[in-house]
Design a protein around this motif. Sequence first.
Motif, PDB file in Angstrom:
ATOM      1  N   ILE A  54       0.865  -1.181   0.000  1.00 39.00           N
ATOM      2  CA  ILE A  54       0.000   0.000   0.000  1.00 39.00           C
ATOM      3  C   ILE A  54       0.901   1.231   0.000  1.00 39.00           C
ATOM      4  CG2 ILE A  54      -1.790   1.263   1.236  1.00 39.00           C
ATOM      5  CD1 ILE A  54      -2.669  -1.431   2.420  1.00 39.00           C
ATOM      6  N   HIS A  55       0.807   2.012  -1.058  1.00 39.11           N
ATOM      7  CA  HIS A  55       1.700   3.161  -1.220  1.00 39.11           C
ATOM      8  C   HIS A  55       0.989   4.500  -1.116  1.00 39.11           C
ATOM      9  CE1 HIS A  55       4.958   0.513  -2.250  1.00 39.11           C
ATOM     10  NE2 HIS A  55       4.189  -0.062  -3.155  1.00 39.11           N
ATOM     11  N   GLY A  56      -0.240   4.521  -0.694  1.00 39.02           N
ATOM     12  CA  GLY A  56      -0.959   5.777  -0.560  1.00 39.02           C
ATOM     13  C   GLY A  56      -1.858   6.051  -1.750  1.00 39.02           C
ATOM     14  N   VAL A  57      -2.445   7.196  -1.717  1.00 37.61           N
ATOM     15  CA  VAL A  57      -3.403   7.610  -2.735  1.00 37.61           C
ATOM     16  C   VAL A  57      -2.907   8.900  -3.366  1.00 37.61           C
ATOM     17  CG1 VAL A  57      -5.787   8.328  -3.138  1.00 37.61           C
ATOM     18  CG2 VAL A  57      -5.290   6.560  -1.447  1.00 37.61           C
ATOM     19  N   THR A  58      -2.961   8.966  -4.682  1.00 41.32           N
ATOM     20  CA  THR A  58      -2.596  10.180  -5.402  1.00 41.32           C
ATOM     21  C   THR A  58      -3.872  10.839  -5.901  1.00 41.32           C
ATOM     22  OG1 THR A  58      -0.540   9.149  -6.124  1.00 41.32           O
ATOM     23  CG2 THR A  58      -1.262  11.090  -7.337  1.00 41.32           C
ATOM     24  N   VAL A  59      -4.048  12.108  -5.549  1.00 43.62           N
ATOM     25  CA  VAL A  59      -5.241  12.852  -5.947  1.00 43.62           C
ATOM     26  C   VAL A  59      -4.809  13.995  -6.848  1.00 43.62           C
ATOM     27  CG1 VAL A  59      -7.200  14.197  -5.118  1.00 43.62           C
ATOM     28  CG2 VAL A  59      -6.349  12.280  -3.762  1.00 43.62           C
ATOM     29  N   PRO A  60      -5.416  14.107  -8.041  1.00 43.06           N
ATOM     30  CA  PRO A  60      -5.088  15.228  -8.927  1.00 43.06           C
ATOM     31  C   PRO A  60      -5.414  16.565  -8.248  1.00 43.06           C
ATOM     32  CG  PRO A  60      -6.414  13.589 -10.090  1.00 43.06           C
ATOM     33  CD  PRO A  60      -6.398  13.200  -8.648  1.00 43.06           C
ATOM     34  N   PRO A  61      -4.652  17.623  -8.543  1.00 45.79           N
ATOM     35  CA  PRO A  61      -4.873  18.928  -7.894  1.00 45.79           C
ATOM     36  C   PRO A  61      -6.304  19.449  -8.038  1.00 45.79           C
ATOM     37  CG  PRO A  61      -2.811  18.951  -9.108  1.00 45.79           C
ATOM     38  CD  PRO A  61      -3.488  17.653  -9.438  1.00 45.79           C
ATOM     39  N   GLY A  62      -6.903  19.261  -9.199  1.00 46.83           N
ATOM     40  CA  GLY A  62      -8.275  19.740  -9.396  1.00 46.83           C
ATOM     41  C   GLY A  62      -9.262  19.041  -8.473  1.00 46.83           C
ATOM     42  N   SER A  63      -9.070  17.751  -8.273  1.00 47.70           N
ATOM     43  CA  SER A  63      -9.946  17.003  -7.377  1.00 47.70           C
ATOM     44  C   SER A  63      -9.703  17.409  -5.933  1.00 47.70           C
ATOM     45  CB  SER A  63      -9.720  15.497  -7.540  1.00 47.70           C
ATOM     46  OG  SER A  63     -10.069  15.091  -8.840  1.00 47.70           O
ATOM     47  N   ALA A  64      -8.444  17.652  -5.578  1.00 52.79           N
ATOM     48  CA  ALA A  64      -8.127  18.082  -4.217  1.00 52.79           C
ATOM     49  C   ALA A  64      -8.788  19.424  -3.914  1.00 52.79           C
ATOM     50  CB  ALA A  64      -6.619  18.165  -4.035  1.00 52.79           C
ATOM     51  N   ARG A  65      -8.760  20.349  -4.872  1.00 51.83           N
ATOM     52  CA  ARG A  65      -9.411  21.654  -4.651  1.00 51.83           C
ATOM     53  C   ARG A  65     -10.910  21.478  -4.491  1.00 51.83           C
ATOM     54  NH1 ARG A  65      -5.715  23.120  -8.597  1.00 51.83           N
ATOM     55  NH2 ARG A  65      -7.296  23.042 -10.219  1.00 51.83           N
ATOM     56  N   LEU A  66     -11.494  20.584  -5.269  1.00 53.54           N
ATOM     57  CA  LEU A  66     -12.925  20.331  -5.167  1.00 53.54           C
ATOM     58  C   LEU A  66     -13.264  19.798  -3.780  1.00 53.54           C
ATOM     59  CD1 LEU A  66     -15.742  20.048  -6.510  1.00 53.54           C
ATOM     60  CD2 LEU A  66     -15.051  17.743  -7.137  1.00 53.54           C
ATOM     61  N   LEU A  67     -12.472  18.851  -3.288  1.00 58.48           N
ATOM     62  CA  LEU A  67     -12.733  18.286  -1.968  1.00 58.48           C
ATOM     63  C   LEU A  67     -12.521  19.314  -0.863  1.00 58.48           C
ATOM     64  CD1 LEU A  67     -11.138  14.764  -2.393  1.00 58.48           C
ATOM     65  CD2 LEU A  67     -13.564  15.353  -2.364  1.00 58.48           C
TER      66      LEU A  67
END
Length: 69
Positions: free
Chosen positions: A48-61
């Motif tokens: 398990i190496h973590g989760v990568t979230v695109p910047p646009g999705s991170a801003r939405l969240l």
Amino acid sequence: MTTSQVHSPAPADPDGELAALRGDCARMAPRWPAGERFAALPVPPSLIHGVTVPPGSARLLEAMSEYGD
């Protein structure tokens, strides 16, 4: 004179009531055989190496409020 009946593939209730949905599922169930069951094996933490979230999705969240606010 014969009367022919036409059966629509769409549910009879366009409002989507649960009873209509369950009836539709019950009619389709015989056409969808269940696959073989298998037990899921646990994944070792080293894989398990973590989760990568695109910047646009991170801003939405970040812009979303917490539940219950």
